[in-house]
Design a protein around this motif. Structure first.
Motif, short mmCIF file in Angstrom:
data_model
loop_
_atom_site.label_atom_id
_atom_site.label_comp_id
_atom_site.label_asym_id
_atom_site.label_seq_id
_atom_site.Cartn_x
_atom_site.Cartn_y
_atom_site.Cartn_z
N VAL A 198 0.87 -1.18 0.00
CA VAL A 198 0.00 0.00 0.00
C VAL A 198 0.91 1.23 0.00
CG1 VAL A 198 -1.80 1.29 1.21
CG2 VAL A 198 -1.80 -1.22 1.29
N ALA A 199 0.79 2.03 -1.04
CA ALA A 199 1.65 3.21 -1.18
C ALA A 199 1.41 4.20 -0.04
CB ALA A 199 1.40 3.88 -2.52
N PRO A 200 2.47 4.84 0.46
CA PRO A 200 2.30 5.78 1.57
C PRO A 200 1.50 7.01 1.16
CG PRO A 200 4.52 5.90 0.68
CD PRO A 200 3.87 4.74 0.01
N ALA A 201 0.53 7.37 1.98
CA ALA A 201 -0.33 8.51 1.66
C ALA A 201 -0.82 9.18 2.93
CB ALA A 201 -1.50 8.06 0.80
N LEU A 202 -1.22 10.43 2.76
CA LEU A 202 -1.85 11.22 3.84
C LEU A 202 -3.33 11.36 3.51
CD1 LEU A 202 -1.69 13.19 6.33
CD2 LEU A 202 -1.28 15.01 4.66
N TYR A 203 -4.18 11.16 4.52
CA TYR A 203 -5.62 11.26 4.36
C TYR A 203 -6.19 12.21 5.41
CZ TYR A 203 -4.87 6.76 2.00
OH TYR A 203 -4.40 5.76 1.17
N GLN A 204 -7.29 12.88 5.05
CA GLN A 204 -8.08 13.61 6.04
C GLN A 204 -9.34 12.81 6.31
OE1 GLN A 204 -8.65 17.81 5.38
NE2 GLN A 204 -10.37 17.93 6.81
N ILE A 205 -9.70 12.68 7.59
CA ILE A 205 -10.82 11.83 7.99
C ILE A 205 -11.93 12.67 8.61
CG2 ILE A 205 -11.52 9.92 9.49
CD1 ILE A 205 -8.68 8.87 9.35
N ASP A 206 -13.15 12.40 8.20
CA ASP A 206 -14.33 13.02 8.81
C ASP A 206 -14.62 12.27 10.11
OD1 ASP A 206 -16.84 13.83 9.64
OD2 ASP A 206 -17.72 13.81 7.64
N PRO A 207 -14.42 12.89 11.28
CA PRO A 207 -14.59 12.15 12.54
C PRO A 207 -16.04 11.79 12.84
CG PRO A 207 -14.14 14.47 12.96
CD PRO A 207 -13.96 14.27 11.49
N SER A 208 -17.00 12.39 12.17
CA SER A 208 -18.40 12.04 12.43
C SER A 208 -18.83 10.79 11.68
CB SER A 208 -19.31 13.21 12.05
OG SER A 208 -19.22 13.50 10.66
N SER A 209 -18.26 10.57 10.48
CA SER A 209 -18.64 9.40 9.68
C SER A 209 -17.52 8.37 9.56
CB SER A 209 -19.04 9.85 8.27
OG SER A 209 -17.92 10.37 7.57
N GLY A 210 -16.27 8.83 9.77
CA GLY A 210 -15.11 7.95 9.60
C GLY A 210 -14.53 7.99 8.20
N LEU A 211 -15.23 8.62 7.26
CA LEU A 211 -14.80 8.58 5.86
C LEU A 211 -13.49 9.35 5.65
CD1 LEU A 211 -15.53 7.64 2.99
CD2 LEU A 211 -16.71 9.83 2.68
N GLY A 212 -12.53 8.69 4.98
CA GLY A 212 -11.25 9.31 4.70
C GLY A 212 -11.17 9.82 3.27
N THR A 213 -10.47 10.96 3.09
CA THR A 213 -10.27 11.56 1.77
C THR A 213 -8.77 11.69 1.52
OG1 THR A 213 -12.32 12.82 1.98
CG2 THR A 213 -10.73 13.56 0.32
N LEU A 214 -8.30 11.21 0.39
CA LEU A 214 -6.89 11.28 0.06
C LEU A 214 -6.44 12.74 -0.07
CD1 LEU A 214 -4.23 9.86 -0.83
CD2 LEU A 214 -5.09 9.99 -3.18
N VAL A 215 -5.37 13.09 0.63
CA VAL A 215 -4.75 14.41 0.50
C VAL A 215 -3.63 14.35 -0.52
CG1 VAL A 215 -3.45 16.21 1.69
CG2 VAL A 215 -5.35 15.07 2.85
#
Length: 301
Positions: A198-215
């Protein structure tokens, strides 16, 4: 001579204290079950207390009562007294045990933890997000992040003798929740990465739903991230370096090397800086000592 020695001691104390406040420190836990501080200016590691009682120490977060909390491989939650390093079992999180070769090590085993906006968050092997109760230890599922899960049992060996590793850090920044993640196969003989799963990446996560978005993509080997005075320090266990992490795109810049004694850093949080009122009180006390010494000198001569 005694008065002169007193004044010398006082001014030396001022210099030492000023220097100490100038260097930023973070608390860390590492793969050798050690807890301590790391100096961001020098990279020096200072262990606090004895080793932690259970195998593991993944992730580090500040609890509301000022203690620190971390995961063991068993998925138990421990609190750590930051002054003494003394650990206290908080309780089982309810996540799977992965402490021994015969443990279940299921998809809901504890992976890592961190905190944001006064709350403690954790992930499991399938990268689902949980809220962790710092008083009871219980982890409550928020939801899947959509970030790739750990594709094997961490630390397991392959038929060719290579070993499976991953890196993960979860941390808060400006009220937002972030995660770095990667997974790879490592050759212990050549001491090289032979395959990135799994390639190294930074994500931002919505703490209310858990959903992560690739930065964006980032560096392989980031085991912990801590924010100090608006700078986010990533601790790269592959290179032994402290890096600045850009939260807008995942890029990094070299800051310094860290002490090899710090080992494999698996969690980091800032050491709180003294309140201005505390510094003022300290300064007032020093001025009082200086005045006392000067009066004593005047009476003597």
């Amino acid at each position: 001579m005694r008065v002169h020695s007193t004044l010398t001691t006082i001014f030396a104390l001022v210099l030492v204290t000023t220097s100490a406040y100038a260097d930023s420190l973070v608390y860390i836990v590492n793969g050798s079950q050690q807890f301590g501080t790391l100096n961001l200016a020098t990279g020096v590691f200072q262990q606090i207390g004895s080793t932690q009682p259970e195998a593991g120490s993944f992730g580090l977060a500040t609890a509301p009562n000022g203690s620190l909390v971390t995961f063991a491989y068993s998925s138990n939650l421990y609190s750590i007294n930051p002054a003494t390093g003394a650990p206290t079992l908080v309780g089982p999180t309810g996540l799977d045990n992965c402490a021994t070769s015969t443990s279940p090590c299921g998809s809901t085993s504890a992976s890592t933890l961190g905190n944001s906006a006064g709350k403690i968050y954790a992930t499991d092997f399938q990268n689902s997000l949980y809220n962790v109760n710092a008083v009871t230890g219980v982890a409550t599922l928020i939801g899947p992040t959509g970030i790739p899960g750990i594709p094997y049992v961490p630390g397991s060996f392959n038929a060719d003798g290579t070993i499976n590793f991953y890196d993960q850090a979860i941390f808060g920044a400006a009220g937002n929740l972030y995660e770095t993640f990667d997974a790879f196969v490592f050759d212990l003989n050549s001491f090289t990465v032979v395959k990135t799963i799994v390639a190294p990446a930074l994500y931002q996560i919505d703490p209310s739903s858990g959903l992560g978005t690739l930065v964006g993509t980032t560096d392989l080997g980031i085991g912990a991230v801590a924010g100090v005075d608006g700078t986010y320090y990533a601790f790269n266990d592959m290179t032994g370096q402290i890096e600045g992490l850009n939260l807008a795109n995942g890029s990094t810049n070299f800051i310094s090397n860290f002490d090899p004694a710090a080992g494999v850093i698996q969690g980091a949080v800032p050491v709180p800086t003294p309140e201005p009122s505390s510094l003022a009180l300290f300064g007032t006390g020093l001025l009082g000592l200086v005045a006392f010494a000067r009066n004593k000198l005047a009476r003597k001569y």
